[in-house]
Design an enzyme around this catalytic site. Structure first.
Site, PDB file in Angstrom:
ATOM      1  N   ASP A  47      -3.634  13.419 110.017  1.00 49.84           N
ATOM      2  CA  ASP A  47      -3.693  14.819 109.594  1.00 49.84           C
ATOM      3  C   ASP A  47      -5.025  14.954 108.857  1.00 49.84           C
ATOM      4  OD1 ASP A  47      -3.574  17.223 108.321  1.00 49.84           O
ATOM      5  OD2 ASP A  47      -1.562  16.930 107.466  1.00 49.84           O
TER       6      ASP A  47
ATOM      7  N   ILE B 200      -2.267  15.021 115.114  1.00 46.33           N
ATOM      8  CA  ILE B 200      -1.111  14.997 114.203  1.00 46.33           C
ATOM      9  C   ILE B 200       0.170  14.581 114.937  1.00 46.33           C
ATOM     10  CG2 ILE B 200      -1.830  16.554 112.339  1.00 46.33           C
ATOM     11  CD1 ILE B 200      -0.415  18.803 113.893  1.00 46.33           C
ATOM     12  N   ARG B 201       0.108  14.568 116.292  1.00 41.24           N
ATOM     13  CA  ARG B 201       1.260  14.114 117.086  1.00 41.24           C
ATOM     14  C   ARG B 201       0.816  13.123 118.145  1.00 41.24           C
ATOM     15  NH1 ARG B 201       1.705  19.301 117.979  1.00 41.24           N
ATOM     16  NH2 ARG B 201       2.447  20.273 116.080  1.00 41.24           N
TER      17      ARG B 201
ATOM     18  N   TYR C 226      -9.972  32.807 112.464  1.00 41.09           N
ATOM     19  CA  TYR C 226     -10.585  31.693 113.219  1.00 41.09           C
ATOM     20  C   TYR C 226     -12.107  31.866 113.256  1.00 41.09           C
ATOM     21  CZ  TYR C 226     -11.776  29.076 117.539  1.00 41.09           C
ATOM     22  OH  TYR C 226     -12.336  28.252 118.478  1.00 41.09           O
TER      23      TYR C 226
ATOM     24  N   GLY D 203      -5.920  18.140 122.165  1.00 38.55           N
ATOM     25  CA  GLY D 203      -6.177  19.529 122.556  1.00 38.55           C
ATOM     26  C   GLY D 203      -6.853  19.651 123.906  1.00 38.55           C
TER      27      GLY D 203
ATOM     28  N   LYS E  12     -15.040  29.589 111.546  1.00 35.59           N
ATOM     29  CA  LYS E  12     -16.094  28.948 112.354  1.00 35.59           C
ATOM     30  C   LYS E  12     -17.493  29.305 111.839  1.00 35.59           C
ATOM     31  CE  LYS E  12     -13.741  26.448 115.232  1.00 35.59           C
ATOM     32  NZ  LYS E  12     -13.815  24.979 115.149  1.00 35.59           N
TER      33      LYS E  12
HETATM   34  C1  AKB Z   1     -10.156  31.217 121.744  1.00 35.44           C
HETATM   35  O1  AKB Z   1      -9.955  32.027 122.665  1.00 35.44           O
HETATM   36  O2  AKB Z   1      -9.752  31.377 120.594  1.00 35.44           O
HETATM   37  C2  AKB Z   1     -11.003  30.003 122.042  1.00 35.44           C
HETATM   38  C3  AKB Z   1     -12.428  30.230 121.672  1.00 35.44           C
HETATM   39  C4  AKB Z   1     -13.229  31.203 122.413  1.00 35.44           C
HETATM   40  O3  AKB Z   1     -12.912  29.616 120.754  1.00 35.44           O
HETATM   41  N1  AKB Z   1     -10.911  29.647 123.415  1.00 35.44           N
END
Ligand code: AKB
Length: 321
Positions: free
Chosen positions: A61, A47-48, A151, A23, A155
Site C-alpha cells: 500500500d 494492494i491486491r 484526479y 492496473g 495530477k
Molecule cells: C481517465 O479517463 O481518467 C484516464 C486518463 C485520461 O487519465 N484514462
C-alpha cells in the site's frame, strides 16, 4: 563509505519496483520491463494479488511509508514506476480518498527515492490536467491548466512536485501526460476514456454498446503498444535531453465515439450503438480534443505508430483470438 557502496551497488544492475502493477498500464508495462531487465529484476506490487501471478510480486500500500521504505532499501531498488492512482470518474465518487492515494502516495515515493538513492522515477500524469481554460485544439505543452476533477488536480499538483524534486534534490523524475490508453491486454477501471476499450469487448461479445459519452465528443487517445514504447523511450533517454520535468504532452490519435463506432462497424457490420451520456460526459467536455506533443518529439524522438484504423484492426484481431 555507505553512500559509496550504495551507489557502486546501484550502478551494477537495475532493480525496478512497480507500484500499482495490476492496473491497465502496469499489467502490460511490467511484462515489457521484465523482458528488458530480466524477470527477477522487476518487482511488481499492488494492494491486491494479481489475477495471474507475476513473481516477484509484493503486496504494497503506497500509503504505508515504512513498509515501502524497507522494500526499496532491502531490494536495492534503482528505479520506481509509480502507477497507483484512482482515475477521473472513480475519483469523483470519493475526492478525499483520491487526493490521499494520488498525492500522499506520490510524496512517499519521491521522498523515499531521495532518501534511498533511487536513480529514476516514473510518474504518470494525464490529459485530465486540462480544463475549461486550456486551448482545446492542439493543446500546447505550456498553457492554462485548471482541471475540474480531483484526479486532474492531483495530477497537476503531482507534476509540480516532480519538477520540485528534480530541481531541489536532483531526483531524475520523468513523466508523460497519458491520453486515454486502449489495449486488448488489460481493462481500464474508473476512467472517462474507458469507453474506447469497452466498445471493442461489447462489439465482439453482444454486438451492441451503450456508450456513456455523446457521439461527437472528441478525446486524445493512444494505443497500448505506443504508450508502452513511449514510456520506455522516455525512461531510457539521456537525462540532458529531457527539458520538461513536469510532464510531457503525448498523443497517438484523436477521435469521437461516433468515429470509432463506424470503423468497428466496418469490420463487424451488425454492431449497434446507443449514446447515453452520464456524469462522465461533463468530465470529457472539460478536456481537450487534440494535443501538440512536439516537445516529446524533439527531446526524445517520440512518434506514434498507430492511427484509428490500424488500432481497430489490431484490437479486433487480438480480441477475436
Ligand atoms: C481517465 O479517463 O481518467 C484516464 C486518463 C485520461 O487519465 N484514462
Amino acid at each position: 563509505m555507505v553512500l559509496f557502496l550504495c551507489s557502486e551497488r546501484k550502478s551494477m544492475a537495475e532493480k525496478i519496483l512497480m507500484i500499482g502493477s495490476n492496473g491497465q498500464i502496469g499489467t502490460v508495462l511490467s511484462k515489457e520491463l521484465r523482458k528488458k531487465y530480466g524477470g527477477d529484476n522487476v518487482i511488481c506490487s499492488d494492494i491486491r494479488e494479481p489475477i495471474k501471478s507475476a513473481d516477484p510480486f509484493l503486496i504494497i500500500d503506497v500509503l504505508d511509508k515504512a513498509k515501502l521504505q524497507s522494500i526499496i532499501h532491502d531490494h536495492s531498488i534503482t528505479q520506481i514506476y509509480h502507477l497507483a492512482a484512482l482515475l477521473s470518474a472513480k475519483g469523483e465518487q470519493n475526492p478525499e480518498l483520491t487526493w490521499k492515494i494520488n498525492m500522499q502516495g506520490l510524496l512517499n515515493v519521491l521522498d523515499l527515492s531521495v532518501q534511498e538513492n533511487v536513480k529514476k522515477v516514473f510518474f504518470p500524469s494525464s490529459i485530465a490536467i486540462y480544463g475549461p481554460t486550456t486551448p482545446k485544439i492542439n493543446t500546447p505543452q505550456y498553457a492554462s491548466f485548471q482541471p475540474t476533477t480531483i484526479y486532474g488536480i492531483s495530477k497537476i499538483a503531482g507534476e509540480m512536485w516532480c519538477e520540485y524534486y528534480y530541481k531541489r534534490y536532483k531526483l531524475d523524475v520523468r513523466s508523460i501526460r497519458y491520453p486515454g490508453v486502449i489495449g486488448w491486454q488489460s481493462l481500464p477501471e474508473g476512467g472517462t476514456t474507458d469507453y474506447a476499450v469497452e466498445i471493442f469487448h461489447a462489439a465482439l461479445k453482444s454486438g451492441h454498446y451503450d456508450c456513456f459519452l455523446a457521439e461527437h465528443t472528441a478525446l486524445p487517445m493512444i494505443y497500448m503498444d505506443d504508450a508502452i514504447r513511449a514510456t520506455l523511450e522516455l525512461m531510457e533517454a539521456n537525462a540532458e535531453s529531457i527539458t520538461v520535468r513536469t510532464s510531457y504532452n503525448l498523443v497517438g490519435m484523436s477521435f469521437t465515439p461516433g468515429e470509432i463506432y463506424s470503423v468497428i462497424k466496418n469490420k463487424i457490420p451488425n454492431f449497434t450503438i446507443q449514446y447515453k451520456p452520464d456524469f462522465r460526459q461533463k468530465i470529457a467536455e472539460s478536456w481537450t480534443e487534440s494535443i501538440d506533443d512536439s516537445y516529446a518529439r524533439k527531446d526524445w524522438g517520440w512518434k506514434p505508430n498507430y492511427d484509428l484504423d490500424k488500432m481497430c484492426e489490431d484490437m479486433i484481431a487480438h480480441l477475436k483470438q
